[in-house]
Scaffold this motif. Structure first.
Motif, PDB file in Angstrom:
ATOM      1  N   TYR A 166       0.931  -1.083  -0.244  1.00 36.12           N
ATOM      2  CA  TYR A 166      -0.009  -0.008   0.085  1.00 36.12           C
ATOM      3  C   TYR A 166       0.742   1.294   0.097  1.00 36.12           C
ATOM      4  CZ  TYR A 166      -4.005   2.512   0.475  1.00 36.12           C
ATOM      5  OH  TYR A 166      -5.187   3.665   0.533  1.00 36.12           O
ATOM      6  N   TYR A 167       0.766   1.787  -1.132  1.00 32.50           N
ATOM      7  CA  TYR A 167       1.810   3.085  -1.148  1.00 32.50           C
ATOM      8  C   TYR A 167       1.352   4.369  -0.637  1.00 32.50           C
ATOM      9  CZ  TYR A 167       4.294  -0.067  -4.317  1.00 32.50           C
ATOM     10  OH  TYR A 167       4.855  -1.152  -5.119  1.00 32.50           O
ATOM     11  N   LEU A 168       2.016   5.234   0.100  1.00 28.06           N
ATOM     12  CA  LEU A 168       1.600   6.280   0.748  1.00 28.06           C
ATOM     13  C   LEU A 168       2.815   7.324   0.114  1.00 28.06           C
ATOM     14  CD1 LEU A 168       0.865   5.176   4.176  1.00 28.06           C
ATOM     15  CD2 LEU A 168      -0.665   6.062   2.266  1.00 28.06           C
ATOM     16  N   PHE A 169       2.188   8.563   0.321  1.00 27.46           N
ATOM     17  CA  PHE A 169       3.134   9.788  -0.495  1.00 27.46           C
ATOM     18  C   PHE A 169       3.179  10.586   0.826  1.00 27.46           C
ATOM     19  CE2 PHE A 169       1.287   8.516  -4.689  1.00 27.46           C
ATOM     20  CZ  PHE A 169       2.493   8.296  -5.360  1.00 27.46           C
ATOM     21  N   HIS A 170       4.170  10.817   1.339  1.00 25.30           N
ATOM     22  CA  HIS A 170       4.682  11.755   2.513  1.00 25.30           C
ATOM     23  C   HIS A 170       5.327  13.070   1.938  1.00 25.30           C
ATOM     24  CE1 HIS A 170       4.359   8.163   5.210  1.00 25.30           C
ATOM     25  NE2 HIS A 170       4.851   7.552   3.963  1.00 25.30           N
ATOM     26  N   TYR A 171       4.183  13.836   1.428  1.00 22.57           N
ATOM     27  CA  TYR A 171       4.651  15.276   1.078  1.00 22.57           C
ATOM     28  C   TYR A 171       4.569  16.445   2.499  1.00 22.57           C
ATOM     29  CZ  TYR A 171       3.625  14.166  -3.631  1.00 22.57           C
ATOM     30  OH  TYR A 171       3.728  13.582  -4.970  1.00 22.57           O
ATOM     31  N   PRO A 172       5.273  17.635   2.249  1.00 18.85           N
ATOM     32  CA  PRO A 172       5.344  18.364   3.343  1.00 18.85           C
ATOM     33  C   PRO A 172       3.961  18.845   3.357  1.00 18.85           C
ATOM     34  CG  PRO A 172       7.135  18.931   1.867  1.00 18.85           C
ATOM     35  CD  PRO A 172       6.295  17.793   1.140  1.00 18.85           C
ATOM     36  N   ASP A 173       3.275  19.649   4.301  1.00 19.42           N
ATOM     37  CA  ASP A 173       2.012  20.185   4.478  1.00 19.42           C
ATOM     38  C   ASP A 173       2.542  21.459   3.473  1.00 19.42           C
ATOM     39  OD1 ASP A 173       1.055  18.304   6.154  1.00 19.42           O
ATOM     40  OD2 ASP A 173       0.750  19.893   7.725  1.00 19.42           O
ATOM     41  N   TRP A 174       1.199  22.140   3.222  1.00 12.58           N
ATOM     42  CA  TRP A 174       1.445  23.372   2.233  1.00 12.58           C
ATOM     43  C   TRP A 174       0.025  24.359   2.629  1.00 12.58           C
ATOM     44  CZ3 TRP A 174      -2.550  23.359  -1.704  1.00 12.58           C
ATOM     45  CH2 TRP A 174      -3.216  22.276  -1.936  1.00 12.58           C
ATOM     46  N   VAL A 175       0.105  25.551   2.122  1.00  9.99           N
ATOM     47  CA  VAL A 175      -0.782  26.427   2.365  1.00  9.99           C
ATOM     48  C   VAL A 175      -1.263  27.071   1.244  1.00  9.99           C
ATOM     49  CG1 VAL A 175       1.023  28.140   2.823  1.00  9.99           C
ATOM     50  CG2 VAL A 175      -1.174  28.490   3.905  1.00  9.99           C
ATOM     51  N   VAL A 176      -2.721  27.204   1.311  1.00 14.18           N
ATOM     52  CA  VAL A 176      -3.331  28.039   0.352  1.00 14.18           C
ATOM     53  C   VAL A 176      -3.909  29.480   1.031  1.00 14.18           C
ATOM     54  CG1 VAL A 176      -5.528  28.053  -1.160  1.00 14.18           C
ATOM     55  CG2 VAL A 176      -4.433  26.064  -0.925  1.00 14.18           C
ATOM     56  N   THR A 177      -3.522  30.507   0.072  1.00 17.66           N
ATOM     57  CA  THR A 177      -3.865  31.774   0.563  1.00 17.66           C
ATOM     58  C   THR A 177      -4.819  32.599  -0.335  1.00 17.66           C
ATOM     59  OG1 THR A 177      -1.533  31.946   1.311  1.00 17.66           O
ATOM     60  CG2 THR A 177      -2.909  33.978   1.567  1.00 17.66           C
ATOM     61  N   ILE A 178      -6.063  32.716   0.536  1.00 17.58           N
ATOM     62  CA  ILE A 178      -7.215  33.258  -0.413  1.00 17.58           C
ATOM     63  C   ILE A 178      -7.029  34.750   0.182  1.00 17.58           C
ATOM     64  CG2 ILE A 178      -9.509  33.466  -0.822  1.00 17.58           C
ATOM     65  CD1 ILE A 178      -9.809  30.418   0.003  1.00 17.58           C
ATOM     66  N   ALA A 179      -6.845  35.768  -0.853  1.00 18.29           N
ATOM     67  CA  ALA A 179      -6.503  37.037  -0.321  1.00 18.29           C
ATOM     68  C   ALA A 179      -7.305  37.881  -1.165  1.00 18.29           C
ATOM     69  CB  ALA A 179      -4.970  37.574  -0.715  1.00 18.29           C
ATOM     70  N   VAL A 180      -8.077  38.889  -0.546  1.00 19.70           N
ATOM     71  CA  VAL A 180      -9.002  39.884  -0.952  1.00 19.70           C
ATOM     72  C   VAL A 180      -8.449  41.308  -0.823  1.00 19.70           C
ATOM     73  CG1 VAL A 180     -11.393  40.579  -0.945  1.00 19.70           C
ATOM     74  CG2 VAL A 180     -10.800  38.300  -0.450  1.00 19.70           C
ATOM     75  N   THR A 181      -8.489  41.837  -2.022  1.00 18.15           N
ATOM     76  CA  THR A 181      -8.048  43.483  -1.759  1.00 18.15           C
ATOM     77  C   THR A 181      -9.000  44.288  -1.035  1.00 18.15           C
ATOM     78  OG1 THR A 181      -8.978  44.075  -3.853  1.00 18.15           O
ATOM     79  CG2 THR A 181      -6.525  42.990  -3.817  1.00 18.15           C
TER      80      THR A 181
ATOM     81  N   VAL B 285      -5.638  26.584   4.929  1.00 20.08           N
ATOM     82  CA  VAL B 285      -6.241  27.757   4.484  1.00 20.08           C
ATOM     83  C   VAL B 285      -6.043  28.790   5.054  1.00 20.08           C
ATOM     84  CG1 VAL B 285      -8.315  28.439   3.035  1.00 20.08           C
ATOM     85  CG2 VAL B 285      -7.650  26.160   3.309  1.00 20.08           C
ATOM     86  N   VAL B 286      -5.401  29.841   4.615  1.00 18.75           N
ATOM     87  CA  VAL B 286      -5.404  31.232   4.980  1.00 18.75           C
ATOM     88  C   VAL B 286      -6.262  32.168   4.258  1.00 18.75           C
ATOM     89  CG1 VAL B 286      -4.055  33.148   5.604  1.00 18.75           C
ATOM     90  CG2 VAL B 286      -3.124  30.830   6.062  1.00 18.75           C
ATOM     91  N   VAL B 287      -7.231  32.923   4.905  1.00 25.83           N
ATOM     92  CA  VAL B 287      -7.742  33.961   4.175  1.00 25.83           C
ATOM     93  C   VAL B 287      -7.447  35.385   4.682  1.00 25.83           C
ATOM     94  CG1 VAL B 287     -10.423  34.878   4.130  1.00 25.83           C
ATOM     95  CG2 VAL B 287      -9.900  32.514   4.175  1.00 25.83           C
ATOM     96  N   VAL B 288      -7.130  36.258   3.800  1.00 26.02           N
ATOM     97  CA  VAL B 288      -6.640  37.789   4.045  1.00 26.02           C
ATOM     98  C   VAL B 288      -7.358  38.683   3.555  1.00 26.02           C
ATOM     99  CG1 VAL B 288      -4.462  38.774   4.233  1.00 26.02           C
ATOM    100  CG2 VAL B 288      -4.290  36.393   3.985  1.00 26.02           C
ATOM    101  N   GLU B 289      -7.781  39.344   4.421  1.00 19.98           N
ATOM    102  CA  GLU B 289      -8.759  40.752   3.680  1.00 19.98           C
ATOM    103  C   GLU B 289      -8.012  42.110   3.988  1.00 19.98           C
ATOM    104  OE1 GLU B 289     -13.239  42.467   4.725  1.00 19.98           O
ATOM    105  OE2 GLU B 289     -12.571  41.065   6.070  1.00 19.98           O
ATOM    106  N   GLY B 290      -8.270  42.812   2.861  1.00 24.56           N
ATOM    107  CA  GLY B 290      -7.429  44.284   2.810  1.00 24.56           C
ATOM    108  C   GLY B 290      -6.088  44.167   2.494  1.00 24.56           C
ATOM    109  N   VAL B 291      -5.830  43.176   1.403  1.00 26.88           N
ATOM    110  CA  VAL B 291      -4.474  43.325   0.695  1.00 26.88           C
ATOM    111  C   VAL B 291      -4.109  44.211  -0.103  1.00 26.88           C
ATOM    112  CG1 VAL B 291      -4.062  40.726   1.411  1.00 26.88           C
ATOM    113  CG2 VAL B 291      -4.607  41.366  -0.720  1.00 26.88           C
ATOM    114  N   GLU B 292      -2.949  44.488  -0.367  1.00 25.25           N
ATOM    115  CA  GLU B 292      -2.740  45.815  -1.201  1.00 25.25           C
ATOM    116  C   GLU B 292      -1.208  45.163  -1.777  1.00 25.25           C
ATOM    117  OE1 GLU B 292      -2.010  49.572   0.456  1.00 25.25           O
ATOM    118  OE2 GLU B 292      -1.317  48.624   2.388  1.00 25.25           O
ATOM    119  N   ARG B 293      -1.027  45.936  -2.915  1.00 25.14           N
ATOM    120  CA  ARG B 293       0.180  45.619  -3.538  1.00 25.14           C
ATOM    121  C   ARG B 293       1.273  46.284  -2.871  1.00 25.14           C
ATOM    122  NH1 ARG B 293       1.620  43.021  -8.795  1.00 25.14           N
ATOM    123  NH2 ARG B 293       3.821  43.515  -8.866  1.00 25.14           N
ATOM    124  N   LEU B 294       2.457  45.464  -2.456  1.00 23.43           N
ATOM    125  CA  LEU B 294       3.380  46.075  -1.577  1.00 23.43           C
ATOM    126  C   LEU B 294       4.713  46.111  -2.494  1.00 23.43           C
ATOM    127  CD1 LEU B 294       3.045  44.107   1.884  1.00 23.43           C
ATOM    128  CD2 LEU B 294       2.366  46.353   1.292  1.00 23.43           C
TER     129      LEU B 294
END
Length: 186
Positions: free
Chosen positions: A37-52, A124-133
């Motif tokens: 039984y094969y298992l893939f052990h990847y690192p955890d990752w993050v999805v960022t949902i950003a709203v300007t 999952v990270v949700v970010v409100e109020g982002v701007e171009r930095l």
């Protein structure tokens, strides 16, 4: 009979490098042996949902070799050991991949990617109020274009199959349930 966890009898690494650890495993359940039984052990990752501040969602367009297509998605990446947790990783990935930052970030509960064979989770990270930095700070093997779309357009893209990475659609749905005022205008 109630469903329980399988008992792992053996784990053998088939391939391991900095990105993946593929293992062949031997399990036992209900008197039966399941192998290999094969298992893939990847690192955890993050999805960022950003709203300007203008209520646009920040997306990135990039080539994905696995599907052999250019995709459009949320800024996403591996949680590095240097990161102070998933929230910090999400804010870092947003800044690196899009040049956007600031705002207030909220970390949602982690989700499984493909629980039958993948041992990692995505956050999952949700970010409100982002701007171009500033400019993007891409890795040497990253080529991304940044786009901003309205929530309504994002939902049309999901419906048309243009925004189609399953875990990201799931992340968006969870964010929409948690923050209906932010995403409910779709």
């Amino acid at each position: 009979m109630s469903i329980g966890k399988w008992r792992q009898l053996e784990r053998r690494s088939v391939h391991r490098d900095r990105w993946i650890d593929l293992s062949a495993n031997r399990f036992e359940y209900d008197g039966r042996i399941i192998e290999p039984y094969y298992l893939f052990h990847y690192p955890d990752w993050v999805v960022t949902i950003a709203v300007t501040r203008e209520r646009e969602v920040v997306l990135v367009r990039q080539y994905r070799p696995g599907s052999d297509e250019v995709t459009i998605e949320f800024p996403t990446g591996v949680i590095d050991v240097e990161d102070d947790g998933p929230l910090a990783a999400g804010m870092r990935e947003l800044r690196e991949e899009s040049g956007f930052g600031g705002g207030e970030g909220v970390l949602l509960e982690p989700m499984t990617v493909h629980p039958s064979h993948f041992r990692n989770r995505y956050h999952v990270v949700v970010v409100e109020g982002v701007e171009r930095l500033g400019e993007q700070a891409l890795d040497e093997t990253e080529w991304l274009e940044v786009e901003r779309v309205s929530v309504a357009e994002l939902e049309r893209m999901i419906d048309r199959g243009e925004f189609s990475m399953g875990p990201q659609v799931g992340a968006y749905f969870r964010a929409r349930l948690r923050f209906p005022a932010l995403f409910g205008g779709g």
